[in-house]
Design an enzyme around this catalytic site. Structure first.
Site, PDB file in Angstrom:
ATOM      1  N   HIS A  11     -24.283  -4.884 -47.430  1.00  0.00           N
ATOM      2  CA  HIS A  11     -25.291  -6.032 -47.546  1.00  0.00           C
ATOM      3  C   HIS A  11     -26.036  -5.953 -48.668  1.00  0.00           C
ATOM      4  CE1 HIS A  11     -26.375 -10.026 -46.949  1.00  0.00           C
ATOM      5  NE2 HIS A  11     -27.820  -9.559 -47.009  1.00  0.00           N
ATOM      6  N   HIS A  16     -14.776  -0.616 -40.759  1.00  0.00           N
ATOM      7  CA  HIS A  16     -15.968  -1.019 -41.717  1.00  0.00           C
ATOM      8  C   HIS A  16     -16.655  -0.259 -41.248  1.00  0.00           C
ATOM      9  CE1 HIS A  16     -13.532  -4.158 -42.350  1.00  0.00           C
ATOM     10  NE2 HIS A  16     -13.440  -4.327 -43.362  1.00  0.00           N
ATOM     11  N   ARG A  54     -19.346  -9.784 -37.642  1.00  0.00           N
ATOM     12  CA  ARG A  54     -18.951  -8.487 -37.497  1.00  0.00           C
ATOM     13  C   ARG A  54     -19.783  -7.423 -36.140  1.00  0.00           C
ATOM     14  NH1 ARG A  54     -17.756  -5.548 -42.877  1.00  0.00           N
ATOM     15  NH2 ARG A  54     -15.390  -7.228 -43.518  1.00  0.00           N
ATOM     16  N   ASP A  63     -21.247  -3.603 -41.481  1.00  0.00           N
ATOM     17  CA  ASP A  63     -20.563  -2.723 -42.190  1.00  0.00           C
ATOM     18  C   ASP A  63     -21.439  -1.483 -43.238  1.00  0.00           C
ATOM     19  OD1 ASP A  63     -20.694  -4.751 -43.747  1.00  0.00           O
ATOM     20  OD2 ASP A  63     -18.670  -4.768 -43.949  1.00  0.00           O
ATOM     21  N   ASP A 114     -31.269  -8.926 -37.883  1.00  0.00           N
ATOM     22  CA  ASP A 114     -29.874  -9.303 -38.715  1.00  0.00           C
ATOM     23  C   ASP A 114     -30.470  -8.617 -40.718  1.00  0.00           C
ATOM     24  OD1 ASP A 114     -27.503 -10.861 -39.081  1.00  0.00           O
ATOM     25  OD2 ASP A 114     -28.913 -12.377 -40.604  1.00  0.00           O
ATOM     26  N   PRO A 115     -29.231  -7.978 -41.497  1.00  0.00           N
ATOM     27  CA  PRO A 115     -29.536  -8.098 -42.821  1.00  0.00           C
ATOM     28  C   PRO A 115     -29.528  -9.353 -43.798  1.00  0.00           C
ATOM     29  CG  PRO A 115     -27.367  -7.023 -41.765  1.00  0.00           C
ATOM     30  CD  PRO A 115     -28.070  -7.561 -40.841  1.00  0.00           C
ATOM     31  N   GLY A 116     -28.721 -10.216 -43.068  1.00  0.00           N
ATOM     32  CA  GLY A 116     -28.903 -11.849 -44.252  1.00  0.00           C
ATOM     33  C   GLY A 116     -30.300 -12.237 -43.620  1.00  0.00           C
TER      34      GLY A 116
END
Length: 581
Positions: free
Chosen positions: A408, A226, A548, A405, A561-563
């Site tokens: 997001h 990914h 990941r 990957d 962190d993208p989240g």
């Protein structure tokens, strides 16, 4: 990387890529494949599913072609659930595939060991059981770069899918029952090891930007499929030197003795031609010969790709008599044919899979009406969130490209675009009913890890305010806490693991503290936003322990962190919207 540089792809519109690709695939193989189910994402073998046979369902994100739908056909998979690019299919898409493959002997799910796939396939398995369809799963965990020995269950699935899918499909084709099919697939997985290298990055069709930067004279060892970063980055080496390192890691991890026999897969990641792949296989064959290990059969080509990434992986499957027999069992699919006589097709009985409809009736006269957030204003807030996610889509994907990957922002935008579409026509709904509907449409549209997490979040948040028609400050804080609780309950993450939880938990704590001090709804949301930002920024200082990016170890430090970033975007947008009321 220059911001205005975009990669080139032969597509029409990014939102149509999966639909158009599947239309082209079915048109190319009308004798083998068809589409079944309302979602349009279940690719089914025309002569695969039949009465009395275990239904084999594979699946995962698009962008890995010919995996996964390319392995649908007689003697291999009965159906594949097709997700968005690099994103797991949703439970509804998987369920469509399961219904199509059900022959009355149970169904068997196979997929790579990624958080989103595990959550979505688990939810689909639960749905199958409710419909009376026995369902089992095996996650492929062949990538030696992603976890050490003793923690094999943490490893991700890469090109080893090829062998595990083939073995499982053959076991079902031979008429083995569900338990025996699971045992065969598990044996294949236990005896399968892979290792990969990437030379260039790939790019998401929706963003047109490379997922990460890598120098023209560099390579990434241990790369996933990914675009996730690997174990280490170093200078580009010769084909033999690279193959020696890949094989060294594989052979250190699996016991191969003189006289053993293996199957070999030398797999291209999308932009590496046969010329280079055969050079790699040349060295693989030399190394195995030096150890007295024979090759039963070798496949060299593109079998599990990563969009247009340049690079390759090597996979070994250690064979015993049964695995060898199953590997040699004939099959016919668009991407893999093993020659031999196929058994007669058999009968396929149409099955009806209906579950009892659940209708929740709400007596509005019992709901609390104090508070400035009416259902209509709540709808306006959610539409504002959808707009904000779209505006930040590329930034969120860029954050994800560094440690994940790169999808997001894309997946969040797809989910909230579905929410926006669902809200196009206003309905006479309570906020709880809106949340339930948001959860369903988000999950159906996205899959991935964001789908189950936000579906659970919206459902939990809606339940937290089910006694309300309008939201006051306390109810708004309860709604945010419901979001956080739903995410934790579904994903199991804790603060300090570098996930969206690191933004939501401090947001809840800050909002509750403000509420306790007598703050109004605007100030509570402002406190939540500040807490989320602090949590978001904190994630850049810690090592990832989930998903990941966990495979990166201390290489994940220094990256947000993208989240957590998207959680802050959501809360900041809610605060801004409420301030305008």
């Amino acid at each position: 990387m220059t911001d205005d540089i975009r990669t080139k792809k032969l597509i029409n519109a990014p939102e149509d890529i999966i639909t158009h690709a599947l239309e082209g695939m079915i048109a190319a193989h009308p004798d083998m494949l068809t589409i079944e189910g309302a979602t349009g994402r279940a690719v089914v073998a025309k002569d695969g599913p039949r009465d009395g046979k275990v239904g084999v369902i594979i699946g995962g994100g698009s962008g890995h072609e010919p995996a996964f739908a390319g392995y649908v056909g007689r003697g291999l998979a009965d159906a594949a659930a097709v997700g968005n690019v690099f994103a797991s299919p949703s439970p509804e898409q998987i369920l469509d595939a399961a219904k199509a493959a059900d022959g009355g002997a149970g169904v068997f799910f196979l997929y790579g060991n990624y958080t989103g796939d595990v959550m979505n396939f688990d939810m689909a398995a639960e749905a199958c059981e409710r419909l009376g369809i026995p369902a089992r799963s095996v996650q492929v965990t062949d990538d030696v770069a992603s976890a050490p020995r003793g923690r094999e269950d943490e490893r991700r699935g890469i090109a080893g899918d090829f062998f595990v899918f083939k073995i499982a499909g053959a076991a079902a084709e031979q008429g083995r029952d569900l338990d025996a099919c699971v045992a065969a697939a598990q044996s294949a997985n236990d005896n399968c090891r892979s290792m990969g290298v990437a030379l260039t990055a790939c790019s998401m069709p929706q963003t047109g930007k490379l997922n990460f930067e890598i120098g023209h004279n560099e390579m990434e060892i241990g790369m996933g499929v990914h675009g996730e970063p690997g174990m280490r980055r170093g200078p580009l080496e010769t084909a033999d030197a690279v193959t020696d390192e890949l094989m060294g890691m594989i052979l250190d991890d699996m016991a191969l003795d003189t006289g053993d026999e293996v199957a070999v897969l030398v797999n291209g990641l999308g932009a590496t031609g046969q010329l280079e792949l055969y050079i790699i296989h040349r060295r693989v064959a030399q190394i195995l010969a030096e150890r007295g290990v024979s090759i039963h059969y070798a496949w060299v080509g593109e079998y599990c790709t990563s969009l247009e990434m340049a690079g390759a992986s090597v996979t070994l499957l250690k064979l015993d008599a049964d695995l060898k027999n199953l590997l040699d069992t004939p099959c016919r699919t668009p991407a893999l044919t093993v020659a031999g006589a196929l058994a007669p097709k058999g009968t396929r009985t149409a099955r009806h899979h209906e579950s009892a409809a659940e209708t929740t009736r709400i007596d509005r006269s019992l709901l609390k009406t104090d508070g400035i957030i009416t259902p209509e204003r709540f709808r306006t807030m959610m539409l504002a969130v959808a707009d904000a996610i779209f505006a930040n889509r590329d930034w969120l994907s860029e954050l994800d490209g560094v440690i994940g990957d790169g999808d997001h922002g894309v997946t969040m935008d797809i989910g909230f675009a579905a929410v926006r579409q669902g809200f196009d026509t206003p309905r006479d709904e309570t906020i709880t009913q809106m949340c339930d509907r948001m959860g369903k449409v988000f999950l159906d549209a996205v899959g991935a890890s964001s789908g189950p997490l936000y579906a659970s979040a919206f459902q939990s948040a809606g339940a937290a305010v089910s006694d309300r028609l309008n939201l006051d400050a306390a109810a708004m804080v309860a709604w945010i806490e419901g979001l956080s609780d739903g995410i934790v309950a579904r994903g199991g993450a804790c603060v300090g693991e570098k996930t969206m939880v690191d933004a939501y938990v401090p947001a809840v704590n800050a909002a509750k503290a403000a509420l306790g001090a007598g703050a109004d709804i605007t100030d509570c949301l402002n406190a939540a936003t500040i807490g989320a930002k602090e949590g978001r920024d904190y994630t850049a200082t810690i090592e990832s322990k989930r998903g990941r990016s966990k495979k990166l170890g201390d290489r994940s430090i220094g990256h947000m962190d993208p989240g957590a970033a998207s959680a802050h975007v959501i809360l900041a947008t809610l605060q801004k919207a409420v301030s305008a009321f």
